[in-house]
Design a protein around this motif. Sequence first.
Motif, PDB file in Angstrom:
ATOM      1  N   TYR A   1       0.890  -1.135   0.036  1.00  0.00           N
ATOM      2  CA  TYR A   1      -0.163   0.202   0.019  1.00  0.00           C
ATOM      3  C   TYR A   1       0.945   1.331  -0.062  1.00  0.00           C
ATOM      4  CZ  TYR A   1      -3.749  -2.938   1.561  1.00  0.00           C
ATOM      5  OH  TYR A   1      -4.714  -4.100   1.901  1.00  0.00           O
TER       6      TYR A   1
ATOM      7  N   LYS B   1      -2.301   5.369   1.467  1.00  0.00           N
ATOM      8  CA  LYS B   1      -3.381   4.359   1.507  1.00  0.00           C
ATOM      9  C   LYS B   1      -3.171   3.416   2.643  1.00  0.00           C
ATOM     10  CE  LYS B   1      -5.675   5.155  -2.355  1.00  0.00           C
ATOM     11  NZ  LYS B   1      -7.154   5.711  -2.342  1.00  0.00           N
TER      12      LYS B   1
ATOM     13  N   ASP C   1     -11.003  -5.751   8.653  1.00  0.00           N
ATOM     14  CA  ASP C   1     -12.206  -6.618   7.905  1.00  0.00           C
ATOM     15  C   ASP C   1     -11.826  -7.778   7.476  1.00  0.00           C
ATOM     16  OD1 ASP C   1     -13.453  -3.903   8.282  1.00  0.00           O
ATOM     17  OD2 ASP C   1     -13.149  -3.171   6.211  1.00  0.00           O
TER      18      ASP C   1
ATOM     19  N   ASP D   1      -6.086   2.399   4.773  1.00  0.00           N
ATOM     20  CA  ASP D   1      -6.778   1.492   4.136  1.00  0.00           C
ATOM     21  C   ASP D   1      -6.208  -0.030   4.375  1.00  0.00           C
ATOM     22  OD1 ASP D   1      -8.234   3.255   2.828  1.00  0.00           O
ATOM     23  OD2 ASP D   1      -7.302   3.061   0.790  1.00  0.00           O
ATOM     24  N   ALA D   2      -4.707  -0.070   4.679  1.00  0.00           N
ATOM     25  CA  ALA D   2      -4.194  -1.078   5.010  1.00  0.00           C
ATOM     26  C   ALA D   2      -4.558  -1.659   6.399  1.00  0.00           C
ATOM     27  CB  ALA D   2      -2.525  -1.053   5.100  1.00  0.00           C
ATOM     28  N   TYR D   3      -4.549  -0.923   7.363  1.00  0.00           N
ATOM     29  CA  TYR D   3      -5.201  -1.255   8.490  1.00  0.00           C
ATOM     30  C   TYR D   3      -6.768  -1.658   8.578  1.00  0.00           C
ATOM     31  CZ  TYR D   3      -1.104  -0.341  11.402  1.00  0.00           C
ATOM     32  OH  TYR D   3       0.109  -0.187  11.847  1.00  0.00           O
ATOM     33  N   GLN D   4      -7.484  -0.828   7.812  1.00  0.00           N
ATOM     34  CA  GLN D   4      -8.916  -1.162   7.675  1.00  0.00           C
ATOM     35  C   GLN D   4      -9.087  -2.441   6.957  1.00  0.00           C
ATOM     36  OE1 GLN D   4     -11.564   0.931   8.920  1.00  0.00           O
ATOM     37  NE2 GLN D   4     -12.705  -1.150   8.756  1.00  0.00           N
ATOM     38  N   ASP D   5      -8.381  -2.795   5.669  1.00  0.00           N
ATOM     39  CA  ASP D   5      -8.365  -4.075   5.456  1.00  0.00           C
ATOM     40  C   ASP D   5      -8.071  -5.189   6.313  1.00  0.00           C
ATOM     41  OD1 ASP D   5      -9.290  -2.986   3.092  1.00  0.00           O
ATOM     42  OD2 ASP D   5      -7.247  -3.037   2.052  1.00  0.00           O
TER      43      ASP D   5
ATOM     44  N   LYS E   1      -9.694  -8.616   4.937  1.00  0.00           N
ATOM     45  CA  LYS E   1      -9.519  -8.819   3.748  1.00  0.00           C
ATOM     46  C   LYS E   1      -8.126  -8.979   3.367  1.00  0.00           C
ATOM     47  CE  LYS E   1     -13.119  -5.475   2.728  1.00  0.00           C
ATOM     48  NZ  LYS E   1     -13.616  -4.133   2.077  1.00  0.00           N
TER      49      LYS E   1
END
Length: 348
Positions: free
Chosen positions: A321, A325, A335, A328-332, A337
């Motif tokens: 990432y 972003k 989640d 986003d890495a932590y959110q993924d 993902k």
Amino acid sequence: MRAVVFEDWKTFPVLKDVEKPTPGPGEVLLKVAGAGACHSDVAIFQDYDADFNPAGLSTGFVLGHENAGWVEEVGQGVTGFDQGDAYLVYGPVGCGRCKACSRGQDTYCENAATNPYPGIGLGRDGGMAEYVSVPARNLVPLGDADPATAAPLADAGLTPYHAIKLALPKLAGADTYALVIGLGGLGLLGVQILQALTGATIIATDMKEDAMAEAEQLGAVTVPGGDDQAAKIRELTGGKGVDAAFDFVGVSPTINAAMQSMAVQGRLTVLGIAGQPYEWTFYTTPYEVELTNSYWGTIEDLHEVADLFRAGKIAPKVTKYPMDKALDAYQDLVDGKVSGRAVVTPHG
């Protein structure tokens, strides 16, 4: 410079501008090539608070304890490092003077209670930033190997390596069996390390079919999770059970499944930090089975992990990432993902 900062308990981290660090005496400033996003980070900002704080952390620091990068600048008294050379960072930071630290095992520092922080990215500013300053002692050379790909080895490689190394007496010989539970970033590297260090038949299990398919490609025999999981594992071993097991999840059902799968005089190491209980009873535990845990590893271990990586015997699966972003890495990760390891690459 931009950095991912943990600002408060029960609060998602933020991406913000902070001051670029200056290396102090005995330190090296690294231009960060890669910083791995780990479930331990998620536990810090999602599970910890002022009352539940097992690592003894304060708020307000840059995350990132899986780091690698290139030498940018050295502090006072530091020699032997050339600008642009690539290094992997050993994350734990102990007092540097007790018996545990003298053998490179800062994770078990005898003065942990009075240290200002347990590690880089754990109380001390970490590598989820464009630059990070670290003690020169904590640097492990990577040579020509890609530091961005190597970054997860600082934890996702070191943690299973240390546990497997301690269990090697149980896996001597060809007629032995090892069990890996949980095939995320650590578990998949655990399969590779077992392949590199032992002649054991490796059995791997997970709830995700794609994760098991990856483990099969690495040479493991897989068993899906379920009520008959332990029975299927025992069947693969001819009824005797596994000689060593490594639980990278650490919830009650996975610990139970592992214990039900153990051979007499086997060794189970719980590495997942879920913190859930296991009820031991004399009559349901095979004789002389060891149930233990471990935390990270020694700096010597990390040198050996880097050697395996440079020799092409292990390779973390990473999804990269860019810095913008990073959240986003932590959110993924939150989640579910991420397959393998999410790595933030601040400089592309």
